[in-house]
Each structure stands twice: as C-alpha cells, then as structure tokens.
Design an enzyme around this catalytic site. Structure first.
Site, PDB file in Angstrom:
ATOM      1  N   TYR A  54      -4.603 -20.916  14.011  1.00 26.74           N
ATOM      2  CA  TYR A  54      -3.717 -22.075  13.934  1.00 26.74           C
ATOM      3  C   TYR A  54      -2.589 -21.886  12.927  1.00 26.74           C
ATOM      4  CZ  TYR A  54      -6.570 -24.982  16.972  1.00 26.74           C
ATOM      5  OH  TYR A  54      -7.218 -25.498  18.065  1.00 26.74           O
ATOM      6  N   ARG A  60      -2.370  -2.996  -6.615  1.00 30.77           N
ATOM      7  CA  ARG A  60      -2.629  -4.214  -5.836  1.00 30.77           C
ATOM      8  C   ARG A  60      -3.704  -5.061  -6.526  1.00 30.77           C
ATOM      9  NH1 ARG A  60      -1.409  -4.770  -0.524  1.00 30.77           N
ATOM     10  NH2 ARG A  60      -3.541  -5.283   0.109  1.00 30.77           N
ATOM     11  N   HIS A  84      -2.863   2.731  -5.488  1.00 35.47           N
ATOM     12  CA  HIS A  84      -3.427   1.585  -4.776  1.00 35.47           C
ATOM     13  C   HIS A  84      -3.999   0.545  -5.740  1.00 35.47           C
ATOM     14  CE1 HIS A  84      -4.864  -0.267  -1.024  1.00 35.47           C
ATOM     15  NE2 HIS A  84      -5.895  -0.663  -1.729  1.00 35.47           N
ATOM     16  N   HIS A 144      -3.665  -9.933   3.130  1.00 30.58           N
ATOM     17  CA  HIS A 144      -5.072 -10.139   3.441  1.00 30.58           C
ATOM     18  C   HIS A 144      -5.213 -11.322   4.398  1.00 30.58           C
ATOM     19  CE1 HIS A 144      -6.490  -8.139  -0.567  1.00 30.58           C
ATOM     20  NE2 HIS A 144      -6.146  -7.259   0.363  1.00 30.58           N
ATOM     21  N   LYS A 147      -2.444  -2.138   7.876  1.00 29.48           N
ATOM     22  CA  LYS A 147      -3.887  -1.915   7.997  1.00 29.48           C
ATOM     23  C   LYS A 147      -4.519  -2.880   8.990  1.00 29.48           C
ATOM     24  CE  LYS A 147      -8.095  -1.658   5.174  1.00 29.48           C
ATOM     25  NZ  LYS A 147      -8.655  -1.771   3.798  1.00 29.48           N
ATOM     26  N   ARG A 191       0.834  -1.200   0.000  1.00 27.51           N
ATOM     27  CA  ARG A 191       0.000   0.000   0.000  1.00 27.51           C
ATOM     28  C   ARG A 191       0.872   1.254   0.000  1.00 27.51           C
ATOM     29  NH1 ARG A 191      -2.244  -3.673   3.615  1.00 27.51           N
ATOM     30  NH2 ARG A 191      -4.375  -4.340   3.118  1.00 27.51           N
TER      31      ARG A 191
END
Length: 266
Positions: free
Chosen positions: A223, A189, A186, A213, A126, A99
């Site tokens: 996990y 991305r 941006h 993400h 973020k 970003r």
C-alpha cells in the site's frame, strides 16, 4: 552428501550451505530433464535437516566492521584532501549511505543534478527495487569534481583504472586498510544507522527507507508506494553536515535536533 558437507558443516557453514544448495539445484535440474529419478540426496527439508544442525545454530553472525560515529568527521576530512578515484567513491558512499556496488556501478545518467536526486535502477539494487537518493550539498559538490568525458552522459562515474568495467570492489577497502583502519566501506551504513538512531529524532521508517530497507510487512509495503524523498532530504543533509564538519566541532556539538531541519534541496 554427508561425506561431502558434514566435515565442514560447523567450521565453514556458509560454504557448506552453498555447496549443498547448488548440488540440490543441479540434481533437481537433472530430474526435470528426465536424467534421474531418485529422491534428491541434497534436499534440506525432510532429509538433511534430520541429521545436520540448522545453519543458524552453528554459524556465527559476522557484521561488517563499522567506524565509530565520532571518528567519521576526521576520516572524511582526510578523504576530502585526497584526489584519487577510490577516495571520491568512498566519500560518495558515506554521504549517500549506499552500498559499495551501488557506488562503483553508478552511471551519470542516473543523476538528476538539477533536482539533486540519484536514482538507482532496480537491477542494481539488492532488493531489486528502484531507490532514489536525495543528494546533499556536499554530495553535489563532490559530483562536480568527478571527471567525465565530454558528452559522456551514460558512462561510469568510477571506471576501472585499467580496462573496461567498474572500479574494483577492493579499491575502497584497500584505501581504508592502507590507513590502518579495521572497518570496511559497507560498515558506514551501520554508522549512519547508529548516528540517526542515537543522535537525531528522525523516525525509524525514514532512516530505514534511506538505507533502502523494506519498511513494515508485505501488506504495508504493497500500500505504501511513495519513498518519502523530500522528507529524507533533510536527513541526508544533516548527515552530510555532520560527517563533513570540522572533527573538533563535530565532537563538541550534539547533532540531536528537537525536530528535523528544513534543509532546502541542493
């Protein structure tokens, strides 16, 4: 409350939503301090949601405008010929699929150039989770060209042209606008995501991890503690090879692979 936000609820939904939320927070604070006792008139659930349509029903989703995949190599060739700080920052943004704020706030002590890894701390992410970026050969060469003060191992890569702090958040955007481009930084991305999904066979979860993400649900995330850094290295190298290739070659050659390459660390 209705007199304040109803006139702009359907035409400036984002602004109206933020105004309502901040008024609610202020009044909640006043109640907690004992300065007021009545119900909060800015409360959404069980109050304003009964008289106003939900924001998602009236707000039009506006995605960041992205550059088409086939146009990126040519644009990167232009960027490579430019010496300005904004051009270097934008190249790093494209090569790492990060970003704008992460690039503008990048500091030298976040980079392990011997290992070819950029570690972005949680407070600059973020999702507030540390993100490690495997650096391609092209990104390493770019970093070698970025000037820094002698002995300054913690300073910003891209400081503001005037005064203290990081480069302006408009610097890269203005560079693109001056070239008559309608897309924004941006959006690269999204271009990276389209390229990975349409032109390669890399697993979806690997691509999503490269974009920082969250992959899977909360239980799966709890996990899964590893970030597949070395598995992502070939992905980022293939992306760098594509965007920094000769544009004519890039259009003729299909970047689809039968299986991910085994690119060595830079």
């Amino acid at each position: 409350m209705l007199q304040v936000i109803e006139p702009i609820w359907t035409i400036k939904t984002e602004t109206a939503t933020r105004v309502r939320g901040r008024i609610e927070a202020v009044l909640d604070f006043a109640t907690a301090r004992g300065w007021r006792q009545d119900d909060n008139p800015a409360r959404w659930k069980g109050l304003l949601d009964k008289v106003l349509p939900a924001p998602q029903k009236v707000r039009k989703t506006q995605h960041h405008k992205a550059m088409p995949i086939d146009d990126v190599p040519g644009f990167c060739k232009v960027l490579a010929s430019m010496d300005g700080m904004a051009a270097q920052a934008l190249r790093l943004l494209i090569l790492t699929a990060t970003r704008s704020g992460e690039v503008r706030g990048a500091r030298w002590d976040e980079f392990d150039l011997a290992a070819g890894v950029w570690t972005i701390p949680p407070e600059r992410m973020k999702a507030a989770v540390e993100h490690r970026v495997p650096l391609s050969r092209q990104a390493m060469k770019l970093l070698a060209r970025v000037p820094r003060l002698d002995g300054d191992d913690a300073g910003l890569l891209f400081p503001a042209a005037r005064g203290a702090g990081a480069m302006s958040d408009m610097a890269m955007t203005q560079l693109m606008r001056k070239r008559g481009l309608d897309c924004v930084p941006h959006g690269f991305r999204s271009t990276f995501r389209d390229w990975a999904g349409d032109c390669t066979h890399y697993p979806r979860e690997l691509v999503e991890t490269a974009l920082a993400h969250t992959v899977g649900n909360k239980v799966e995330a709890a996990y899964r503690r590893k970030d597949a850094l070395e598995r992502r290295r070939p992905l980022m190298q293939d992306w760098a090879d594509f965007v920094e290739a000769n544009p004519l070659v890039a259009k003729k050659a299909s970047p689809i692979r039968a299986k991910p390459s085994r690119a060595a660390p830079a």
